[in-house]
Design an enzyme around this catalytic site. Sequence first.
Site, mmCIF file in Angstrom:
data_model
loop_
_atom_site.group_PDB
_atom_site.id
_atom_site.type_symbol
_atom_site.label_atom_id
_atom_site.label_comp_id
_atom_site.label_asym_id
_atom_site.label_seq_id
_atom_site.Cartn_x
_atom_site.Cartn_y
_atom_site.Cartn_z
ATOM 1 N N ARG A 46 0.855 -1.194 0.000
ATOM 2 C CA ARG A 46 0.000 0.000 0.000
ATOM 3 C C ARG A 46 0.888 1.241 0.000
ATOM 4 N NH1 ARG A 46 -1.350 1.892 4.575
ATOM 5 N NH2 ARG A 46 -2.060 -0.048 5.522
ATOM 6 N N TYR A 98 -16.921 16.405 -15.320
ATOM 7 C CA TYR A 98 -17.362 15.009 -15.247
ATOM 8 C C TYR A 98 -18.386 14.847 -14.110
ATOM 9 C CZ TYR A 98 -17.240 10.043 -14.172
ATOM 10 O OH TYR A 98 -17.601 8.749 -13.889
ATOM 11 N N ASP A 169 -7.673 19.029 -14.156
ATOM 12 C CA ASP A 169 -7.946 17.663 -14.603
ATOM 13 C C ASP A 169 -7.561 17.607 -16.075
ATOM 14 O OD1 ASP A 169 -9.086 15.312 -15.617
ATOM 15 O OD2 ASP A 169 -10.706 15.330 -14.144
ATOM 16 N N LYS A 194 -8.375 6.421 -19.070
ATOM 17 C CA LYS A 194 -8.714 6.942 -20.400
ATOM 18 C C LYS A 194 -7.512 6.819 -21.344
ATOM 19 C CE LYS A 194 -12.345 8.076 -18.009
ATOM 20 N NZ LYS A 194 -13.191 6.983 -17.602
HETATM 21 O O1 P1T Z 1 -13.465 6.752 -13.916
HETATM 22 P P1 P1T Z 1 -12.251 7.251 -13.163
HETATM 23 O O2 P1T Z 1 -10.975 6.613 -13.571
HETATM 24 O O3 P1T Z 1 -12.458 7.248 -11.680
HETATM 25 O O4 P1T Z 1 -12.045 8.781 -13.597
HETATM 26 C C1 P1T Z 1 -12.942 9.786 -13.272
HETATM 27 C C2 P1T Z 1 -12.851 10.923 -14.234
HETATM 28 C C3 P1T Z 1 -12.123 12.054 -13.881
HETATM 29 N N1 P1T Z 1 -11.997 13.112 -14.709
HETATM 30 C C4 P1T Z 1 -12.575 13.108 -15.931
HETATM 31 C C5 P1T Z 1 -12.423 14.300 -16.813
HETATM 32 C C6 P1T Z 1 -13.301 12.004 -16.368
HETATM 33 O O5 P1T Z 1 -13.847 12.037 -17.575
HETATM 34 C C7 P1T Z 1 -13.452 10.875 -15.499
HETATM 35 C C8 P1T Z 1 -14.242 9.665 -15.886
HETATM 36 N N2 P1T Z 1 -15.079 9.858 -16.977
HETATM 37 C C9 P1T Z 1 -15.890 8.910 -17.528
HETATM 38 C C10 P1T Z 1 -16.014 7.669 -17.048
HETATM 39 C C11 P1T Z 1 -16.640 9.354 -18.712
HETATM 40 O O6 P1T Z 1 -17.172 8.525 -19.474
HETATM 41 O O7 P1T Z 1 -16.717 10.577 -18.915
#
Ligand code: P1T
Length: 380
Positions: A46, A98, A169, A194
């Site tokens: 961790r 988001y 972000d 992503k």
């Molecule tokens: O899904 P995760 O890895 O926890 O990421 C969250 C997140 C954070 N910031 C942005 C700009 C994002 O688009 C996302 C996650 N977005 C999607 C799952 C989506 O389909 O837009």
Amino acid sequence: MKFSTRAIHVGQEADPATGATIVPIYQTSTYTQTAIGEHKGFDYSRTVNPTRVALEKQLASLEEARFCSAFASGMAATAAVLNLVSAGEHVVVGDDLYGGTYRLFSKVLERYNVTFSYVDMTDAENVRAALKPETKLLWVETPSNPLLKLIDVAAVAALKQPGQLLAVDNTFATSYFQSPLALGADLSVYSTTKYLGGHSDVVGGAVVTDDASVAERIKFHQNAVGGVPGPLDAWLVMRGLKTLALRMREHARNAQAIAEFLASRDDVAAVYYPGLAAHPQHELAKRQMRGFGGMVSFLPRGPESRVFEIAKRTKLFSLAESLGGVESLVCHPARMTHGSIPKEDRERRGVTDSLLRLSVGIEDADDLVADLRAALDGSR
Ligand code: P1T
């Protein structure tokens, strides 16, 4: 070293134990110590894991920064940044973001007495007006999800008062197309799920910073709260990063072709893509980004039922949440990624029931255009 070289080499030295050229997946929770207090720098996974460390070095290098902490998801990374804010403090946030980020802010952090002001950050004056003595953090998503609004990071950074932090972000643009830290941000935040992972086979997140004291607090949170990626997940993101430059160039090229195709149709009311000359912030995009990314949103003309029809008819664009993989996806933000924002708020911000969002993959652009053309024609 330039970007592509760093992506392939930084943190990726041959394994000191075996010479393995590729960083091994250190699938271990713990490490045998030679005596009490005597070990090789690894005591518990961790806290620290060699595969994760390799990923963190690679990710930091892509922004020419010194520090990175990897997390189990983009939301875990976001939560780590928000942990820099204490009860009674205030955050200024862009109004297009988001849905999961909005949910974390409104449903989790407001309960801890952190307050949020959502403003249209495309005008820096709105940011200035929202700042309060108790403002601790400015949270910027640019390009924003799902409306591809751009926020001038350098202009927002210039408004920051001593003690305030600016986090960007950078999930949509990636470090290949945009360098938030170089533009004046203190922290760069990613959903590595992503583009960085790039193959829709892993969930992860990361926080990158060049500020040693901020990095220490993020690292403390990473260990104390424990939202860490497992070694296999860290490894998958690491492998994805090695081809990030190649993939981003293709994503952007295809997205430009698709945005232009959509903009040429009279049955499409609006197209949102920063690479279009008609995008209200195209000039800022050219200044702030090195490419316009792979996300395109659009508003087909006609009743809401047409949107459902289009999403059903595409064959190459799969109807799915998420983005940034090599395969193309189509999503209905109102019911999918942004469903956690109350309808009234959502519509006021422009995320209407008629909006569709495309994550443009790296298939052949002609095939993607043909797929969309057939879906649009068939749904008229
Ligand atoms: O899904 P995760 O890895 O926890 O990421 C969250 C997140 C954070 N910031 C942005 C700009 C994002 O688009 C996302 C996650 N977005 C999607 C799952 C989506 O389909 O837009």
